[in-house]
Design a protein around this motif. Structure first.
Motif, PDB file in Angstrom:
ATOM      1  N   ARG A 181       0.413  -1.210   0.000  1.00 20.52           N
ATOM      2  CA  ARG A 181       0.265   0.213  -0.180  1.00 20.52           C
ATOM      3  C   ARG A 181       1.235   1.321   0.197  1.00 20.52           C
ATOM      4  N   GLY A 205      -8.105  13.142   4.734  1.00 20.11           N
ATOM      5  CA  GLY A 205      -8.125  12.074   6.109  1.00 20.11           C
ATOM      6  C   GLY A 205      -6.648  11.705   5.894  1.00 20.11           C
ATOM      7  N   GLU A 227      -7.202  16.012   9.024  1.00 18.22           N
ATOM      8  CA  GLU A 227      -7.523  15.228   9.193  1.00 18.22           C
ATOM      9  C   GLU A 227      -8.805  15.542  10.608  1.00 18.22           C
ATOM     10  N   VAL A 256     -13.608  16.631   6.437  1.00 16.01           N
ATOM     11  CA  VAL A 256     -13.415  17.101   5.340  1.00 16.01           C
ATOM     12  C   VAL A 256     -14.459  18.315   5.205  1.00 16.01           C
ATOM     13  N   GLU A 257     -15.541  17.385   5.913  1.00 11.47           N
ATOM     14  CA  GLU A 257     -16.761  17.778   5.249  1.00 11.47           C
ATOM     15  C   GLU A 257     -17.358  19.267   5.593  1.00 11.47           C
ATOM     16  N   SER A 285     -16.492  10.681   1.770  1.00  9.05           N
ATOM     17  CA  SER A 285     -15.613  11.438   2.344  1.00  9.05           C
ATOM     18  C   SER A 285     -14.413  12.121   1.402  1.00  9.05           C
TER      19      SER A 285
HETATM   20  C1  LIG Z   1      -7.412   4.739   6.246  1.00 14.20           C
HETATM   21  S1  LIG Z   1      -6.540   6.195   6.774  1.00 14.20           S
HETATM   22  C2  LIG Z   1      -5.266   7.069   5.685  1.00 14.20           C
HETATM   23  C3  LIG Z   1      -4.173   7.485   7.070  1.00 14.20           C
HETATM   24  C4  LIG Z   1      -3.463   7.900   5.441  1.00 14.20           C
HETATM   25  N1  LIG Z   1      -4.333   9.047   4.542  1.00 14.20           N
HETATM   26  C5  LIG Z   1      -2.381   7.579   5.283  1.00 14.20           C
HETATM   27  O1  LIG Z   1      -2.132   6.653   3.649  1.00 14.20           O
HETATM   28  O2  LIG Z   1      -1.696   6.355   5.922  1.00 14.20           O
HETATM   29  C6  LIG Z   1      -7.821   7.334   6.728  1.00 14.20           C
HETATM   30  C7  LIG Z   1      -8.109   7.687   7.728  1.00 14.20           C
HETATM   31  O3  LIG Z   1      -9.011   9.347   7.198  1.00 14.20           O
HETATM   32  C8  LIG Z   1      -9.044   9.818   8.235  1.00 14.20           C
HETATM   33  N2  LIG Z   1     -11.030  10.185   8.130  1.00 14.20           N
HETATM   34  C9  LIG Z   1     -11.976   9.469   7.734  1.00 14.20           C
HETATM   35  N3  LIG Z   1     -12.960   9.892   7.751  1.00 14.20           N
HETATM   36  C10 LIG Z   1     -12.353  11.373   7.554  1.00 14.20           C
HETATM   37  C11 LIG Z   1     -13.005  12.621   7.876  1.00 14.20           C
HETATM   38  N4  LIG Z   1     -14.746  12.736   7.300  1.00 14.20           N
HETATM   39  N5  LIG Z   1     -12.632  13.819   7.531  1.00 14.20           N
HETATM   40  C12 LIG Z   1     -11.102  13.801   8.034  1.00 14.20           C
HETATM   41  N6  LIG Z   1     -10.598  12.731   8.042  1.00 14.20           N
HETATM   42  C13 LIG Z   1     -11.393  11.692   8.128  1.00 14.20           C
HETATM   43  C14 LIG Z   1      -9.600   9.029   9.541  1.00 14.20           C
HETATM   44  O4  LIG Z   1      -9.289   9.342  10.675  1.00 14.20           O
HETATM   45  C15 LIG Z   1      -7.726   8.160   9.132  1.00 14.20           C
HETATM   46  O5  LIG Z   1      -7.081   8.041   9.507  1.00 14.20           O
END
Ligand SMILES: C[S@@+](CC[C@H](N)C(=O)[O-])C[C@H]1O[C@@H](n2cnc3c(N)ncnc32)[C@H](O)[C@@H]1O
Length: 548
Positions: A181, A205, A227, A256-257, A285
């Motif tokens: 990944r 995120g 985040e 993000v919303e 999102s």
């Molecule tokens: C799958 S992780 C990916 C983290 C990082 N981008 C990486 O690739 O290692 C998804 C991240 O998005 C954040 N997240 C999910 N929905 C979100 C939202 N609506 N607004 C802001 N952050 C969000 C989560 O808290 C999480 O830390």
């Protein structure tokens, strides 16, 4: 210092959500002339948030706390006097120690360089909108007035557990250690520098901010790392600890919303994929972020995702699941007959999707796929996803259900790269997913298998899966439409059975084309290169722990 000021001072000192500027000097400006200034010797300025949601600017000499000047950002304004000079107009009651009646006063702030002055000005404006800025601090940036779209459709308890989970470093580590990944994201960005160079990027995120740092490495002019979880504070630390690239990253704490950005993005980057691509409902999102922040025709990394499905035959898996329910057949369990619950237990076990890495030779026919174009799809279109099924069996077998996996495309201008979670490819922390039919169907080689794979989103950040598979009968009557053997099941994607103990005995063959144009050479690691510890670690996946 009065009691209130003392308590604020201690709040501010305890609060780690600060961002700091050095090379600053401040002087009080008298009301008669904005240029007449009485100097206050300071060397630093901090933006700080207290635990009550206040946002302050503090000027002072770190070694002389008594020289500190506090400014409430909410009630003050900043004006540009020159390339390295700013004027801050403030409520007089906000100047520590003042006994005057409320009126406006001003501070002249001088900086050693134009760059520091610009960064300070931007930080001030962002904090004024309750937007955090710079490499050293993140503030919450939430609207208290309006409930955002996320809150409208997601249960509060689900969201709380979800962000609590992602707020922990060990779970971010788990994702970072999925080298297939993380390596694919890194390669996709670095190989496509042309797409990032001098561009504004939004990381949707951002988690630990790893992708933001990659984007900055790839030459981004500025990256806004959004985040929602407490991880935002760690992201600030990571960004600050990598100053050569981190100085182009702003960490923004919020969903993000609901957060606001000072400018539009040329590129969105995100890792919003859950099990079966759509679990966690974070793709929505990503789409909302596209509509809110991306310039028209801006790029998305990744830009499309595909859900792949194929019928499979796995007698031992089916038996393993059926056996789990046998416990409930006992007629004398401490004198109690458990059998009235056997049927329900049997159904419950078969309503769990199975997550593991399986041998692709278990597939009964070639896979088909459903494409989700992140650049075009409407958010609402992700609320229900309907995939018609049509396969031709390659072998005669008992079909035990539908096997699923996904891939995403980084459609760079220089290099296209796929991140795949296909069976037989190097294992990722997503593994693959299988939906089991409690009543298998029999097929002969060449026989058609039809059906429907229907996913309906629910408010616990996941989907209910309705699967129907049918095999057209061969022999007498087949020409007249034939008889169908049909089997259906209802599965909760939120409640998977993690079955990672058994690793597949299948070894990836470098000469083998996966399917539909996926070049195995594009996959970064072969299974032999993956540290077994990593596979062990990734068994502790977000979905496993969160039951997402
Ligand atoms: C799958 S992780 C990916 C983290 C990082 N981008 C990486 O690739 O290692 C998804 C991240 O998005 C954040 N997240 C999910 N929905 C979100 C939202 N609506 N607004 C802001 N952050 C969000 C989560 O808290 C999480 O830390």
């Amino acid at each position: 210092m009065d009691a209130h000021a003392k308590s604020m001072e201690s709040d501010l000192l305890q609060n780690d959500r600060k961002c700091e500027f050095h090379g600053v000097s401040v002087s009080h400006v008298s009301s008669s002339s904005s240029r007449e200034a009485s100097p206050v010797a300071v060397s630093s300025a901090w933006f700080v948030a207290d635990r009550f949601g206040g946002h302050f600017l503090r000027f002072g000499l770190p070694s002389f706390p008594s020289s500190t000047v506090h400014v409430d950002i909410g009630t003050s304004k900043l004006f540009k006097l020159g390339p390295k000079d700013l004027l801050c107009v403030i409520e007089v009651s906000e100047i520590e120690g003042s006994t005057d009646k409320p009126c406006s006063r001003a501070l002249r702030i001088e900086f050693e360089t134009e760059d520091i002055c610009k960064a300070f000005h931007l930080t001030f404006e962002l904090w004024k909108q309750k937007i955090p800025c710079t490499a050293t601090g993140a503030l919450e940036n939430r609207s208290n007035v309006l409930k955002c779209k996320f809150d409208d459709k997601i249960e509060a308890t689900s969201a709380m557990m979800y962000f609590h989970y992602y707020g922990q470093l060990l779970h971010q580590q788990n994702m970072l250690q999925d080298y297939v990944r993380t390596g694919t994201y890194f390669a996709a960005m670095i190989e496509n520098r042309a797409d990032f160079n001098g561009r504004v990027v939004v990381d949707v995120g951002a988690g630990s901010s790893i992708l933001s740092l990659f984007a900055a490495k790839a030459g981004a002019k500025h990256v806004y790392a959004i985040e929602a979880s407490e991880m935002a504070d760690y992201a600030c630390q990571l960004v600050a600890g990598n100053p050569s690239i981190g100085n182009r990253i702003t960490v923004i704490k919020g969903k993000v919303e609901e957060v606001e950005l000072p400018e539009k993005a040329d590129i969105l980057i995100s890792e919003p994929m859950g099990t079966l691509l759509v679990n966690e409902r974070m793709l929505e999102s990503y789409i909302i972020a596209r509509d809110r922040f991306l310039v028209p025709d801006g790029k998305m990394f990744p830009s499309i995702g595909r859900i792949h499905v194929a019928p499979f035959s796995d007698e031992s898996l089916h038996t393993e699941i059926a056996i789990k329910a046998i416990f409930w057949q006992q007629k004398n369990f401490f004198g109690v007959d458990l059998s009235p619950l056997h049927g329900s237990a049997f159904q419950a076990y078969f309503s769990q999707p199975v997550v593991d890495a399986f041998d692709p030779r278990l597939l009964v026919s070639p896979a088909t796929f459903h494409t989700i174009d992140f650049t075009r799809i409407k958010e609402e279109e992700l609320y229900e996803i309907d995939i018609p099924l049509h396969f031709t069996a390659s072998v005669g077998a008992r079909v035990h259900g539908l096997a699923c996996w996904f891939d995403v495309l980084f459609d760079g201008s220089s290099v296209q790269r796929w991140l795949t979670t296909a069976p037989g490819a190097p294992t990722t922390h997503w593994y693959q997913l299988r939906c089991l039919l409690s009543q298998p169907i029999y097929v002969l080689s060449g026989q058609e298998i039809t059906g429907r794979f229907n996913l309906v989103a629910h408010s616990a950040q996941s989907y209910t899966i309705n699967l129907t598979m049918s095999a057209k009968m061969v022999g007498p009557g087949a020409d007249q439409g034939g008889l169908l053997q049909t089997s259906s099941c209802k599965i909760n994607l939120k409640d998977p059975y993690y079955r990672m103990a058994q690793s597949p005995n299948y070894v990836w063959n470098q000469d083998q084309e996966l399917e539909e144009g996926i070049d195995p050479q594009e996959i970064i690691q072969t299974p032999e290169e993956i540290d077994p510890c990593i596979i062990l670690q990734t068994a502790d996946s977000p979905e496993a722990l969160l039951n997402l």
